[in-house]
Design an enzyme around this catalytic site. Structure first.
Site, PDB file in Angstrom:
ATOM      1  N   PHE A 148     -18.893  71.947  52.436  1.00 32.33           N
ATOM      2  CA  PHE A 148     -17.744  72.800  52.765  1.00 32.33           C
ATOM      3  C   PHE A 148     -17.540  73.796  51.638  1.00 32.33           C
ATOM      4  O   PHE A 148     -17.263  73.413  50.503  1.00 32.33           O
ATOM      5  CB  PHE A 148     -16.448  72.010  52.987  1.00 32.33           C
ATOM      6  CG  PHE A 148     -15.316  72.935  53.366  1.00 32.33           C
ATOM      7  CD1 PHE A 148     -15.151  73.334  54.686  1.00 32.33           C
ATOM      8  CD2 PHE A 148     -14.472  73.465  52.406  1.00 32.33           C
ATOM      9  CE1 PHE A 148     -14.145  74.241  55.034  1.00 32.33           C
ATOM     10  CE2 PHE A 148     -13.469  74.381  52.752  1.00 32.33           C
ATOM     11  CZ  PHE A 148     -13.297  74.752  54.067  1.00 32.33           C
ATOM     12  N   ASP A 233     -19.902  74.165  43.203  1.00 33.86           N
ATOM     13  CA  ASP A 233     -18.604  74.478  43.799  1.00 33.86           C
ATOM     14  C   ASP A 233     -17.633  73.373  43.389  1.00 33.86           C
ATOM     15  O   ASP A 233     -17.623  72.297  43.966  1.00 33.86           O
ATOM     16  CB  ASP A 233     -18.731  74.584  45.319  1.00 33.86           C
ATOM     17  CG  ASP A 233     -17.398  74.915  45.988  1.00 33.86           C
ATOM     18  OD1 ASP A 233     -16.348  74.797  45.326  1.00 33.86           O
ATOM     19  OD2 ASP A 233     -17.418  75.280  47.180  1.00 33.86           O
ATOM     20  N   LYS A 262      -8.215  76.668  43.899  1.00 33.98           N
ATOM     21  CA  LYS A 262      -7.188  75.654  44.175  1.00 33.98           C
ATOM     22  C   LYS A 262      -6.245  75.410  42.992  1.00 33.98           C
ATOM     23  O   LYS A 262      -5.347  76.198  42.764  1.00 33.98           O
ATOM     24  CB  LYS A 262      -7.849  74.376  44.686  1.00 33.98           C
ATOM     25  CG  LYS A 262      -8.488  74.606  46.061  1.00 33.98           C
ATOM     26  CD  LYS A 262      -8.730  73.371  46.874  1.00 33.98           C
ATOM     27  CE  LYS A 262      -8.993  73.751  48.330  1.00 33.98           C
ATOM     28  NZ  LYS A 262     -10.354  73.550  48.768  1.00 33.98           N
TER      29      LYS A 262
HETATM   30  C1  LIG Z   1     -11.101  74.551  49.625  1.00 27.80           C
HETATM   31  C2  LIG Z   1     -12.517  74.732  49.258  1.00 27.80           C
HETATM   32  C3  LIG Z   1     -13.139  75.994  49.357  1.00 27.80           C
HETATM   33  C4  LIG Z   1     -12.458  77.199  49.941  1.00 27.80           C
HETATM   34  O1  LIG Z   1     -11.299  77.566  49.284  1.00 27.80           O
HETATM   35  P1  LIG Z   1     -10.253  78.538  50.012  1.00 27.80           P
HETATM   36  O2  LIG Z   1      -9.264  78.864  48.931  1.00 27.80           O
HETATM   37  O3  LIG Z   1      -9.646  77.757  51.134  1.00 27.80           O
HETATM   38  O4  LIG Z   1     -11.002  79.711  50.501  1.00 27.80           O
HETATM   39  C5  LIG Z   1     -14.451  76.099  48.936  1.00 27.80           C
HETATM   40  N1  LIG Z   1     -15.118  75.037  48.462  1.00 27.80           N
HETATM   41  C6  LIG Z   1     -14.563  73.816  48.362  1.00 27.80           C
HETATM   42  C7  LIG Z   1     -15.352  72.677  47.830  1.00 27.80           C
HETATM   43  C8  LIG Z   1     -13.247  73.612  48.785  1.00 27.80           C
HETATM   44  O5  LIG Z   1     -12.704  72.396  48.732  1.00 27.80           O
END
Ligand SMILES: *Cc1c(COP(=O)(O)O)cnc(C)c1O
Length: 406
Positions: A148, A233, A262
């Site tokens: 994700f 990520d 985040k």
């Molecule tokens: C939440 C998340 C994203 C995307 O972040 P947004 O601010 O919602 O665009 C990307 N990678 C990971 C692992 C995430 O948990």
């Protein structure tokens, strides 16, 4: 109508109005929140809940942290947005503090997590053409199954989740998928035109999937050996969630590009960043990438405060310690219908067997007991409270699970 009945009808009206006017791209629990403080949130009926989602780990520092709030208020009254056409006096200290904290050389600030991912993909491709010498248009990026990384068209194009990608094609070419956790498959997939491997250290949305020990280390070695950029990520795993500042520290690896978002703002504001520990970022020149809001003074001030409280108030160590206690407590109350309790720090999942009636029902039972958690996919409940969770609160969470698990 008495007060309680009036309040109930208020909740119902919020939900009805949302349903009437809003796109239905979410299926939230039927709770309408109006206030948050620390680990707790309150709904419009005055019920208090312990938040075990933390807005998908964006609120690691706890709701409405007073020091982040103060920084935001102060900056909001001074200067909020200049665009990058001009400089602002919050950007330089933000860069400096973030690089010192994460041991990085360069920062590229964006807003959402998906934008940070897109930025890394662009940087990796450009590096591939200009530095690695990949023929124009041939750059290939390897990703992991069940990933994700966000919701843009490019990103969902390399998702393996039919719900995320179905109906949104055609997609950008140049991505190749390997099974998550399988370093041999990664090695097999790397070719002469591979520019990057993009992966989450622990897959959050997939259900807190922890790869086999040594996986990230092997991935790092393979990337180094084959001149491939490792992009981690850490948008969800980063900033203390797993009991370390970055989850990569658990295996002692360093990515070439690290993505954070985040909790970078403690939930006050969308702030993300691409961190670079190599010369990769230098492929970008003026005019080649940007964002109107990226690096704005309000975002920088908020992020500086969010990082400061994270470290100064011992939240990362607390996540490691209380996380162990919570995981052990949950494992101790697991019923035969629980398949596994797993996690690292305060990123924990309780996975049910497929015939246990589903995770949604457990989340609804927990809601009735004053605990908000969200199912990921059908059978897994993720537990990711703010990192300021106390021992007593951890024990209380365990009690609520004991009473709610099938
Ligand atoms: C939440 C998340 C994203 C995307 O972040 P947004 O601010 O919602 O665009 C990307 N990678 C990971 C692992 C995430 O948990």
């Amino acid at each position: 109508m008495n007060d309680i009945a009036l309040q109930r009808s208020l909740t119902a009206r919020f939900i009805e109005t949302e349903a009437q006017y809003g796109a239905k791209n979410y299926k939230p629990l039927d709770v309408v929140l109006t206030r948050g403080e620390g680990t707790y949130v309150w709904d419009v009926d005055g019920n208090r809940y312990l938040d075990c989602l933390s807005a998908y780990s964006a609120v690691n520092q706890g709701h409405c942290h007073p020091k982040i709030l103060a920084a935001m208020m102060e900056q909001a009254g001074k200067l909020t947005l200049t665009s990058r056409a001009f400089r602002n006096d919050q950007l330089a200290p933000f860069y400096e503090e973030l690089c010192a904290l994460t041991n990085s050389h360069k920062v590229l600030p964006m807003n959402s997590g998906a934008e940070a991912v897109e930025t890394a993909l662009k940087v990796a491709r450009k590096w591939g053409y200009e530095v690695k010498g990949v023929p124009e248009g041939q750059a290939e990026i390897i990703v992991a199954s069940d990933n994700f990384h966000g919701r843009t068209v490019a990103i969902v194009g390399f998702s393996s989740d039919p719900q995320s990608r179905g109906g949104f094609g055609p997609f950008a070419p140049g991505f190749k998928m390997v099974p998550f956790g399988d370093a041999d498959a990664l090695e097999d997939a790397i070719g002469p035109n591979t520019v990057a491997f993009l992966v989450e250290p622990i897959q959050g949305e997939a259900g807190v999937i922890i790869p086999p020990a040594g996986y990230l280390k092997r991935a790092r070695e393979l990337c180094t050996k084959h001149n491939v950029i490792l992009i981690l990520d850490e948008i969800q795993t980063g900033l203390g969630r797993t009991g370390r500042l970055l989850a990569e520290e658990h295996e002692g690896v360093e990515a070439d590009l690290t993505l954070i978002g985040k909790a970078l703002s403690g939930g006050f504001y969308p702030v993300s960043a691409v961190l670079s520990n190599s010369e990769v970022m230098s492929v970008l020149h003026p005019g080649e990438h940007g964002s109107t809001f990226g690096g704005n003074p309000l975002a920088c001030a908020v992020a500086r405060a969010a990082l400061k409280v994270l470290t100064e108030e011992g939240m990362i160590e607390n996540a490691a310690r209380v996380g162990e206690r919570l995981k052990a407590g949950l494992a101790a109350v697991a019923t035969p219908r629980v398949k596994e309790v797993r996690g690292r720090g305060l990123m924990i999942a309780v996975e049910l067997h497929a015939d246990a009636g589903g995770a949604r029902r457990v989340c609804e039972a927990l809601q009735g007991r004053g605990l908000l958690a969200k199912e990921t996919h059908d059978h897994t409940i993720r537990i990711a409270p703010p990192l300021i969770l106390t021992d007593a609160q951890a024990d209380w969470i365990v009690d609520q699970f004991a009473a709610s698990l099938p």
